[in-house]
Enzyme design. Structure first.
Site, PDB file in Angstrom:
ATOM      1  CB  THR A 136     112.180 -71.614  16.125  1.00 63.18           C
ATOM      2  OG1 THR A 136     112.676 -70.468  15.448  1.00 63.18           O
ATOM      3  CG2 THR A 136     113.376 -72.334  16.742  1.00 63.18           C
ATOM      4  CG  ASP A 137     112.611 -69.275  11.257  1.00 66.73           C
ATOM      5  OD1 ASP A 137     112.924 -69.018  12.437  1.00 66.73           O
ATOM      6  OD2 ASP A 137     112.245 -68.391  10.456  1.00 66.73           O
ATOM      7  CD  GLU A 138     115.734 -67.512  15.972  1.00 69.82           C
ATOM      8  OE1 GLU A 138     116.712 -67.663  16.717  1.00 69.82           O
ATOM      9  OE2 GLU A 138     115.013 -66.502  15.999  1.00 69.82           O
ATOM     10  CE1 TYR A 162     113.567 -69.943  21.431  1.00 70.19           C
ATOM     11  CE2 TYR A 162     114.356 -69.218  19.282  1.00 70.19           C
ATOM     12  CZ  TYR A 162     113.348 -69.732  20.087  1.00 70.19           C
ATOM     13  OH  TYR A 162     112.112 -70.025  19.526  1.00 70.19           O
ATOM     14  CE  LYS A 166     111.586 -74.062  20.433  1.00 70.72           C
ATOM     15  NZ  LYS A 166     110.410 -74.339  21.327  1.00 70.72           N
TER      16      LYS A 166
HETATM   17  P1  NAD Z   1     106.305 -66.637  25.004  1.00 73.29           P
HETATM   18  O1  NAD Z   1     107.646 -66.319  25.591  1.00 73.29           O
HETATM   19  O2  NAD Z   1     105.368 -65.533  24.689  1.00 73.29           O
HETATM   20  O3  NAD Z   1     105.528 -67.659  25.955  1.00 73.29           O
HETATM   21  C1  NAD Z   1     106.147 -68.755  26.564  1.00 73.29           C
HETATM   22  C2  NAD Z   1     105.178 -69.300  27.613  1.00 73.29           C
HETATM   23  O4  NAD Z   1     105.786 -70.464  28.209  1.00 73.29           O
HETATM   24  C3  NAD Z   1     104.901 -68.317  28.755  1.00 73.29           C
HETATM   25  O5  NAD Z   1     103.523 -68.298  29.039  1.00 73.29           O
HETATM   26  C4  NAD Z   1     105.689 -68.898  29.925  1.00 73.29           C
HETATM   27  O6  NAD Z   1     105.108 -68.584  31.193  1.00 73.29           O
HETATM   28  C5  NAD Z   1     105.626 -70.373  29.617  1.00 73.29           C
HETATM   29  N1  NAD Z   1     106.725 -71.138  30.241  1.00 73.29           N
HETATM   30  C6  NAD Z   1     108.046 -70.825  30.244  1.00 73.29           C
HETATM   31  N2  NAD Z   1     108.729 -71.752  30.937  1.00 73.29           N
HETATM   32  C7  NAD Z   1     107.829 -72.682  31.351  1.00 73.29           C
HETATM   33  C8  NAD Z   1     107.931 -73.889  32.078  1.00 73.29           C
HETATM   34  N3  NAD Z   1     109.104 -74.336  32.518  1.00 73.29           N
HETATM   35  N4  NAD Z   1     106.798 -74.600  32.313  1.00 73.29           N
HETATM   36  C9  NAD Z   1     105.591 -74.157  31.876  1.00 73.29           C
HETATM   37  N5  NAD Z   1     105.433 -73.006  31.199  1.00 73.29           N
HETATM   38  C10 NAD Z   1     106.545 -72.282  30.922  1.00 73.29           C
HETATM   39  O7  NAD Z   1     106.623 -67.520  23.705  1.00 73.29           O
HETATM   40  P2  NAD Z   1     105.916 -67.514  22.284  1.00 73.29           P
HETATM   41  O8  NAD Z   1     106.488 -66.433  21.460  1.00 73.29           O
HETATM   42  O9  NAD Z   1     104.465 -67.630  22.478  1.00 73.29           O
HETATM   43  O10 NAD Z   1     106.500 -68.894  21.721  1.00 73.29           O
HETATM   44  C11 NAD Z   1     105.829 -70.118  22.005  1.00 73.29           C
HETATM   45  C12 NAD Z   1     106.614 -71.253  21.351  1.00 73.29           C
HETATM   46  O11 NAD Z   1     106.735 -71.027  19.950  1.00 73.29           O
HETATM   47  C13 NAD Z   1     108.047 -71.401  21.864  1.00 73.29           C
HETATM   48  O12 NAD Z   1     108.328 -72.776  21.947  1.00 73.29           O
HETATM   49  C14 NAD Z   1     108.892 -70.748  20.790  1.00 73.29           C
HETATM   50  O13 NAD Z   1     110.175 -71.328  20.750  1.00 73.29           O
HETATM   51  C15 NAD Z   1     108.090 -71.073  19.550  1.00 73.29           C
HETATM   52  N6  NAD Z   1     108.210 -70.132  18.433  1.00 73.29           N
HETATM   53  C16 NAD Z   1     107.993 -68.798  18.629  1.00 73.29           C
HETATM   54  C17 NAD Z   1     108.031 -67.931  17.542  1.00 73.29           C
HETATM   55  C18 NAD Z   1     107.780 -66.450  17.702  1.00 73.29           C
HETATM   56  O14 NAD Z   1     107.954 -65.710  16.732  1.00 73.29           O
HETATM   57  N7  NAD Z   1     107.346 -65.961  18.853  1.00 73.29           N
HETATM   58  C19 NAD Z   1     108.309 -68.424  16.257  1.00 73.29           C
HETATM   59  C20 NAD Z   1     108.553 -69.806  16.099  1.00 73.29           C
HETATM   60  C21 NAD Z   1     108.483 -70.645  17.192  1.00 73.29           C
HETATM   61  O1  DAU Z   2     112.388 -66.903  13.723  1.00 75.20           O
HETATM   62  C1  DAU Z   2     111.558 -67.381  14.742  1.00 75.20           C
HETATM   63  C2  DAU Z   2     111.949 -66.725  16.041  1.00 75.20           C
HETATM   64  O2  DAU Z   2     111.510 -65.378  15.954  1.00 75.20           O
HETATM   65  C3  DAU Z   2     111.349 -67.397  17.257  1.00 75.20           C
HETATM   66  O3  DAU Z   2     111.820 -68.716  17.346  1.00 75.20           O
HETATM   67  C4  DAU Z   2     111.700 -66.621  18.526  1.00 75.20           C
HETATM   68  O4  DAU Z   2     111.048 -67.196  19.638  1.00 75.20           O
HETATM   69  C5  DAU Z   2     111.226 -65.187  18.357  1.00 75.20           C
HETATM   70  O5  DAU Z   2     111.630 -64.417  19.458  1.00 75.20           O
HETATM   71  C6  DAU Z   2     111.790 -64.576  17.076  1.00 75.20           C
HETATM   72  O6  DAU Z   2     113.215 -64.382  17.180  1.00 75.20           O
HETATM   73  P1  DAU Z   2     113.922 -63.057  16.610  1.00 75.20           P
HETATM   74  O7  DAU Z   2     115.204 -62.869  17.289  1.00 75.20           O
HETATM   75  O8  DAU Z   2     113.930 -63.069  15.123  1.00 75.20           O
HETATM   76  O9  DAU Z   2     112.822 -61.960  17.070  1.00 75.20           O
HETATM   77  P2  DAU Z   2     112.963 -60.481  17.665  1.00 75.20           P
HETATM   78  O10 DAU Z   2     111.600 -59.891  17.647  1.00 75.20           O
HETATM   79  O11 DAU Z   2     113.733 -60.469  18.929  1.00 75.20           O
HETATM   80  O12 DAU Z   2     113.851 -59.751  16.555  1.00 75.20           O
HETATM   81  C7  DAU Z   2     113.424 -59.668  15.204  1.00 75.20           C
HETATM   82  C8  DAU Z   2     114.534 -58.969  14.441  1.00 75.20           C
HETATM   83  O13 DAU Z   2     114.598 -57.594  14.852  1.00 75.20           O
HETATM   84  C9  DAU Z   2     115.921 -59.528  14.694  1.00 75.20           C
HETATM   85  O14 DAU Z   2     116.679 -59.435  13.505  1.00 75.20           O
HETATM   86  C10 DAU Z   2     116.506 -58.597  15.755  1.00 75.20           C
HETATM   87  C11 DAU Z   2     115.872 -57.258  15.417  1.00 75.20           C
HETATM   88  N1  DAU Z   2     115.616 -56.347  16.538  1.00 75.20           N
HETATM   89  C12 DAU Z   2     114.946 -56.836  17.622  1.00 75.20           C
HETATM   90  C13 DAU Z   2     114.644 -56.012  18.680  1.00 75.20           C
HETATM   91  C14 DAU Z   2     113.930 -56.541  19.898  1.00 75.20           C
HETATM   92  C15 DAU Z   2     115.983 -55.001  16.460  1.00 75.20           C
HETATM   93  O15 DAU Z   2     116.591 -54.569  15.456  1.00 75.20           O
HETATM   94  N2  DAU Z   2     115.684 -54.190  17.510  1.00 75.20           N
HETATM   95  C16 DAU Z   2     115.033 -54.636  18.632  1.00 75.20           C
HETATM   96  O16 DAU Z   2     114.818 -53.834  19.578  1.00 75.20           O
END
Ligand code: NAD
Ligand code: DAU
Length: 359
Positions: A136-138, A162, A166
């Site tokens: 992630t960018d975080e 989180y 990562k």
């Molecule tokens: P998600 O929470 O939707 O899915 C996570 C999946 O992992 C689920 O299916 C869950 O059942 C599975 N899982 C959790 N723990 C497990 C374990 N111990 N063994 C096997 N499976 C397990 O997540 P996502 O949003 O699809 O993110 C996927 C990946 O991408 C993550 O590594 C996250 O850090 C990264 N990522 C997400 C975002 C985003 O915006 N969602 C952005 C950048 C990076």
């Molecule tokens: O930047 C990449 C990350 O983006 C991933 O690594 C994470 O897995 C993914 O969950 C996401 O993290 P964020 O915290 O940025 O995503 P989220 O959708 O939770 O929130 C996006 C922005 O919106 C953040 O600034 C918090 C804000 N927010 C979120 C929720 C759920 C609100 O203002 N209200 C809300 O109810």
């Protein structure tokens, strides 16, 4: 490489989109999906897979090293793409333990299984196998207004549990490259959105609450900035790195779309006003409600994607309004999926806990 792919976390949001992309676009690849099916994972996300004969699901935990090693041996896996993680920042603030276990120990366990089977038992090298870690960018921390976008050379400075988990997993992957010669790559991606995203994350939460006439919660002043990427673009970027990425390298992925959270919410509301104008809550922006901020909330993320663009030729295709339009349409159409997700007891628990904390 890229013949037999072990996808971990493939029942989650990005993993399920990636599996669908591979089975649709890459006819030579077979996929094994290892997923624990936590609250965030659902086989509902994989109901409509195009090719069942090239796909197997295994329920299991990435922390189970011997189970993973057996899959690598028995299925001759040549590529691992590790999506499995706890992914929600708010949850990491309430309950950090499981993030340490899954994101750090789980990644370590996968790396160990790959090292033992690929390097020690099979003596496989760079041309034979690849471990790709999704990050992630975080990990880079937070930008101030005017700071340049994150580059791969930026120091790691994670702020939430989180992000720290990562960052730790990325360090472990790099350590396995340098110490054992494991052929691995990492991608650090910005915020994804699109079909099948669990409605705890901002965009699906706002769409579903708006349709139901519920408050649209904005943390703090809503001026935080995220760099939004349509999930399909992320899947294509991962494939470009699997095919052409250099072992030991990290690649930033982002959408070059950097609105404030409030701007994103206003755009979703205007799309809904246009698509379902006859609802009593139109204009939907009247539902916007400012709530207590997320502790330690990162202010701004922005990704510099020059490296992946110039070295691997990837660039995002979907401009934000177009991607948001498609996403809103998907959530309006897929009522059965939403019903099943809402029925999951873990979803209700999260709603109760989150709203009781934020007021
Ligand atoms: P998600 O929470 O939707 O899915 C996570 C999946 O992992 C689920 O299916 C869950 O059942 C599975 N899982 C959790 N723990 C497990 C374990 N111990 N063994 C096997 N499976 C397990 O997540 P996502 O949003 O699809 O993110 C996927 C990946 O991408 C993550 O590594 C996250 O850090 C990264 N990522 C997400 C975002 C985003 O915006 N969602 C952005 C950048 C990076
Ligand atoms: O930047 C990449 C990350 O983006 C991933 O690594 C994470 O897995 C993914 O969950 C996401 O993290 P964020 O915290 O940025 O995503 P989220 O959708 O939770 O929130 C996006 C922005 O919106 C953040 O600034 C918090 C804000 N927010 C979120 C929720 C759920 C609100 O203002 N209200 C809300 O109810």
């Amino acid at each position: 490489m890229l013949k037999t792919i072990l996808v971990t976390g493939g029942a989650g949001f990005i993993g399920s989109n990636f599996i669908r992309f591979v089975l649709t676009e890459k006819p030579d690849a077979t996929v094994i999906n290892l997923d624990l099916l936590t609250y965030a994972g659902s086989l509902e996300n994989l109901r409509d897979l195009p090719s069942a004969d090239r796909y197997t699901f295994v329920k299991g935990d990435i922390c189970e090293q011997e189970k993973v090693a057996n899959i690598l041996r028995e299925r001759n896996v040549d590529t691992i793409v590790n999506f499995a993680a706890e992914s929600h920042v708010d949850r990491s603030i309430h309950s950090p333990g499981v993030f340490i276990q899954t994101n750090i120990f789980g990644t370590f366990s996968l790396l160990e299984a790959a090292r033992k089977v690929w390097l020690e038992e099979n003596k496989q090298g760079q041309q034979d196998v690849r471990f790709h870690h999704i990050s992630t960018d975080e990990v880079y921390g937070s930008l101030e207004p005017g700071d340049p976008a994150f580059q791969e050379s930026n120091p790691y400075s994670p702020n939430s549990p989180y992000a720290a988990s990562k960052a730790s997993s990325d360090h472990l992957v790099n350590a396995y490259v340098h110490t054992y010669g494991l052929p691995a790559t990492i991608t650090n991606c910005s915020n994804n959105y699109g079909p099948y995203q669990f409605p705890e994350k901002l965009i699906p939460l706002i769409i579903l609450n708006a349709v139901d006439g519920k408050p649209l919660p904005v943390y703090g002043d809503g001026k935080q900035v995220r760099d939004w990427l349509y999930v399909e673009d992320h899947c294509k970027a991962i494939w470009a790195v699997l095919e052409k990425g250099m072992v030991g390298e990290s690649y930033n992925i982002g959408g070059e779309n950097q609105p404030t959270n409030l701007e994103i919410i206003h755009t979703i509301c205007s799309i809904l006003d246009e698509k379902i104008p006859n609802l009593p809550y139109t204009p939907h922006k009247q539902l916007i409600t400012f709530v207590t901020d997320r502790p330690g909330h990162d202010r701004r993320y922005a990704m510099n994607i020059d490296k992946i663009r110039t070295e691997l030729g990837w660039t995002p295709d979907n401009e934000l309004r177009k991607g948001l339009y498609a996403t809103v349409e998907w959530y309006l159409k897929n009522k059965e999926w939403i019903k099943r997700i809402h029925e999951k007891p873990t979803y209700q628990d999260w709603l109760d806990e989150n709203y009781s904390k934020r007021g």
